[in-house]
Design a protein around this motif. Structure first.
Motif, mmCIF file in Angstrom:
data_model
loop_
_atom_site.group_PDB
_atom_site.id
_atom_site.type_symbol
_atom_site.label_atom_id
_atom_site.label_comp_id
_atom_site.label_asym_id
_atom_site.label_seq_id
_atom_site.Cartn_x
_atom_site.Cartn_y
_atom_site.Cartn_z
ATOM 1 N N TYR A 68 0.827 -1.203 0.000
ATOM 2 C CA TYR A 68 0.000 0.000 0.000
ATOM 3 C C TYR A 68 0.862 1.254 0.000
ATOM 4 C CZ TYR A 68 -3.605 -3.375 1.195
ATOM 5 O OH TYR A 68 -4.456 -4.448 1.186
ATOM 6 N N PHE A 69 1.939 1.208 0.793
ATOM 7 C CA PHE A 69 2.862 2.347 0.795
ATOM 8 C C PHE A 69 3.530 2.502 -0.561
ATOM 9 C CE2 PHE A 69 7.170 4.030 1.255
ATOM 10 C CZ PHE A 69 6.884 5.289 1.777
ATOM 11 N N GLN A 70 3.927 1.379 -1.166
ATOM 12 C CA GLN A 70 4.564 1.449 -2.482
ATOM 13 C C GLN A 70 3.633 2.076 -3.518
ATOM 14 O OE1 GLN A 70 6.275 -2.289 -3.822
ATOM 15 N NE2 GLN A 70 8.254 -1.534 -3.161
ATOM 16 N N ILE A 71 2.363 1.677 -3.509
ATOM 17 C CA ILE A 71 1.410 2.239 -4.469
ATOM 18 C C ILE A 71 1.243 3.736 -4.236
ATOM 19 C CG2 ILE A 71 -1.007 2.244 -5.194
ATOM 20 C CD1 ILE A 71 -1.043 -0.788 -4.568
ATOM 21 N N ALA A 72 1.022 4.117 -2.963
ATOM 22 C CA ALA A 72 0.795 5.533 -2.648
ATOM 23 C C ALA A 72 2.017 6.382 -2.950
ATOM 24 C CB ALA A 72 0.393 5.675 -1.178
ATOM 25 N N SER A 73 3.194 5.901 -2.559
ATOM 26 C CA SER A 73 4.418 6.685 -2.756
ATOM 27 C C SER A 73 4.793 6.790 -4.230
ATOM 28 C CB SER A 73 5.573 6.079 -1.957
ATOM 29 O OG SER A 73 5.844 4.755 -2.375
ATOM 30 N N HIS A 74 4.592 5.721 -4.986
ATOM 31 C CA HIS A 74 4.928 5.757 -6.402
ATOM 32 C C HIS A 74 3.942 6.625 -7.187
ATOM 33 C CE1 HIS A 74 7.765 2.779 -5.264
ATOM 34 N NE2 HIS A 74 8.078 2.427 -6.484
ATOM 35 N N LEU A 75 2.674 6.602 -6.798
ATOM 36 C CA LEU A 75 1.698 7.483 -7.440
ATOM 37 C C LEU A 75 2.030 8.940 -7.146
ATOM 38 C CD1 LEU A 75 -0.917 7.860 -9.036
ATOM 39 C CD2 LEU A 75 -2.190 7.577 -6.882
ATOM 40 N N PHE A 76 2.353 9.221 -5.879
ATOM 41 C CA PHE A 76 2.726 10.581 -5.498
ATOM 42 C C PHE A 76 3.964 11.032 -6.269
ATOM 43 C CE2 PHE A 76 4.965 13.723 -3.005
ATOM 44 C CZ PHE A 76 3.964 14.566 -2.532
ATOM 45 N N LEU A 77 4.996 10.179 -6.308
ATOM 46 C CA LEU A 77 6.240 10.544 -6.980
ATOM 47 C C LEU A 77 6.017 10.785 -8.466
ATOM 48 C CD1 LEU A 77 9.332 10.864 -6.842
ATOM 49 C CD2 LEU A 77 9.510 8.413 -7.298
ATOM 50 N N THR A 78 5.226 9.929 -9.104
ATOM 51 C CA THR A 78 4.953 10.079 -10.535
ATOM 52 C C THR A 78 4.273 11.404 -10.830
ATOM 53 O OG1 THR A 78 4.748 7.679 -10.810
ATOM 54 C CG2 THR A 78 3.755 9.065 -12.514
ATOM 55 N N VAL A 79 3.237 11.708 -10.071
ATOM 56 C CA VAL A 79 2.505 12.965 -10.282
ATOM 57 C C VAL A 79 3.396 14.161 -9.955
ATOM 58 C CG1 VAL A 79 0.547 14.363 -9.515
ATOM 59 C CG2 VAL A 79 0.268 11.907 -9.893
ATOM 60 N N PHE A 80 4.159 14.057 -8.870
ATOM 61 C CA PHE A 80 5.021 15.159 -8.441
ATOM 62 C C PHE A 80 6.049 15.516 -9.514
ATOM 63 C CE2 PHE A 80 8.721 16.688 -5.844
ATOM 64 C CZ PHE A 80 8.147 17.877 -5.421
ATOM 65 N N VAL A 81 6.749 14.504 -10.043
ATOM 66 C CA VAL A 81 7.764 14.769 -11.073
ATOM 67 C C VAL A 81 7.114 15.284 -12.354
ATOM 68 C CG1 VAL A 81 9.549 13.735 -12.520
ATOM 69 C CG2 VAL A 81 9.364 13.091 -10.110
ATOM 70 N N ALA A 82 5.983 14.690 -12.744
ATOM 71 C CA ALA A 82 5.290 15.145 -13.957
ATOM 72 C C ALA A 82 4.828 16.584 -13.807
ATOM 73 C CB ALA A 82 4.104 14.227 -14.253
ATOM 74 N N GLU A 83 4.374 16.949 -12.614
ATOM 75 C CA GLU A 83 3.949 18.333 -12.389
ATOM 76 C C GLU A 83 5.134 19.296 -12.387
ATOM 77 O OE1 GLU A 83 -0.344 18.099 -10.225
ATOM 78 O OE2 GLU A 83 1.405 18.459 -8.936
ATOM 79 N N LEU A 84 6.281 18.841 -11.897
ATOM 80 C CA LEU A 84 7.479 19.683 -11.992
ATOM 81 C C LEU A 84 7.805 19.988 -13.455
ATOM 82 C CD1 LEU A 84 9.878 18.142 -9.303
ATOM 83 C CD2 LEU A 84 8.783 20.392 -9.236
ATOM 84 N N ILE A 85 7.679 18.977 -14.309
ATOM 85 C CA ILE A 85 7.909 19.177 -15.744
ATOM 86 C C ILE A 85 6.880 20.159 -16.308
ATOM 87 C CG2 ILE A 85 7.959 18.045 -17.997
ATOM 88 C CD1 ILE A 85 10.317 17.312 -16.207
#
Length: 408
Positions: A68-85
């Protein structure tokens, strides 16, 4: 004793995430006029932050991440980096418009910071989507996209009998992170397909516990080379990053891991060396326990090379490349070739079009591939497995093949 988590960095990241999304929202408002944008957008952001915080709370004291942590953290990281771009391209567009406003003789309305071109916002949104796709690929397939990287190295003191000698190196298996045995088997098949004279593994077989390698014992025990299979320990192999019930349990775990190396057919070199003989000539293969700045300075190079001669041709297995910079490259007894790993290339970066960049460069000046200094060579393998971020983007899992050649 429960493992303590420092929430201050999490709160700071969440605050930054909210500010970042205020910028993203302003960009999306340029191309989306629906009243539903506000509740949908901010509802999704609240969901990301809440799910991450809840899963962090969930794993307190567990000693490791759950799915559950892996899913939440990876979703957060994906969105975070994409939003930085996304935000970076919005900023570039704003700077460009400001430049035009300042240099134009005709400014009837002046410069309005949020009066963005819909075409530019559309382009930023496309880059956002491409980043998300790249992360999805890295998480689902990239972490098993094994690459064979070949090097031919020339030495004037290589024994003639070893001219053309080949070795295959992998590093940082981190077996506890694997979820796809069939994909791992493809990597093993690729290792054996190289048909090298020697196989070496440069540390971090597991994340923390020796038991992590058990499901993959049959896979890695398939690796065979005529001159043998040799290994060393990495910083994660000592079990330093989890809380053990007792010190005796920690010691038992390490002893079990050493036994698993033997079961795999790997000769574990613990501050020691072996002689590889061919046609009456020899090269020295030495290995040290993990020595790394900030990761435990256990290895004893003097002990590993005891009873060797200065003019012997030596290959050293040392997990952490900081050992080479701090000790090996100036060691009185010349070590011609050092093989390391540890960095993973941070599993994220770009190596294309003449560009070689990863965030790990801010921790390690040299973080992947070959480096030569003082007539000695270091090779840093990018890692076979993955850790933390369950994926790889731009820095693919590596199988290194090195051919040794004697200078004419």
């Amino acid at each position: 004793m429960k493992r303590r988590f420092n929430l201050i960095p999490i709160i700071a990241i969440a605050a930054l995430f909210i500010l970042l999304n205020a910028c993203i929202f302003s960009g999306l408002s340029t191309i989306i006029s629906s009243k539903l944008l506000t509740p949908i957008f901010w509802g999704f952001i609240a969901f990301l932050i809440t799910s991450l915080l809840l899963t962090i709370q969930r794993i307190k004291g567990s000693g490791g991440m759950d799915k559950y942590f892996q899913i939440a953290s990876h979703l957060f990281l994906t969105v975070f980096v994409a939003e930085l771009i996304f935000a970076a391209f919005l900023l570039l567009g704003d700077i460009y418009r400001l430049f035009l406003s300042l240099t134009s003789n005709f400014q009837p309305e002046g410069f309005h910071w949020f009066a963005r071109s819909t075409y530019w916002v559309d382009f930023a949104l496309v880059m956002f989507c491409l980043t998300v796709v790249l992360f999805i690929y890295g998480i689902t397939r990239g972490k098993y996209a094994y690459r064979v990287i070949k090097h031919t190295l020339y030495f004037d003191d290589l024994p003639e009998s070893f001219n053309g000698f080949t070795l295959t190196q992998i590093s940082d298996v981190h077996a506890g992170s694997f979820t796809n045995p069939k994909a791992v088997q493809k990597g093993i098949d690729l290792i054996n397909a190289q048909k090298s004279d020697l196989f070496v593994f440069t540390g971090d077989l597991v994340n923390n516990a020796a038991s992590e390698i058990v499901p993959y014992l049959k896979h890695f025990s398939q690796i065979q080379a005529p001159f043998g299979q040799f290994s060393v320990l990495g910083n994660h192999d000592y079990g330093d990053y989890v809380k053990w019930p007792t010190e005796a349990d920690k010691i038992k775990n390490l002893q079990q891991l050493k036994a698993y190396h033997a079961e795999l057919g790997f000769k574990l070199l613990l501050d020691e060396h072996v002689e590889l003989q061919k046609n009456g000539e020899k090269i020295i293969l030495a290995g040290v326990e993990n020595w790394g700045i900030g990761f435990g300075e256990r290895g004893d190079l003097n002990k590993a090379l005891q009873h060797t001669q200065k003019n012997d041709f030596k290959i050293l297995l040392s997990h952490d490349p900081s050992h080479w910079d701090a000790k090996v490259k100036q060691f009185p007894s010349k070590i011609q070739l050092t093989l390391a790993g540890h960095t993973h290339g941070m599993q994220f970066g770009i190596e294309a079009f003449g560009i070689k960049w990863s965030p790990v460069k801010y921790r390690y000046k040299h973080w992947a591939g070959l480096k030569s200094e003082n007539n000695r060579v270091l090779n840093i393998n990018r890692g076979f497995g993955f850790l933390g971020f369950s994926g790889r983007i731009g820095i693919w899992p590596e199988i290194t093949v090195i051919e040794l050649k004697r200078k004419a």
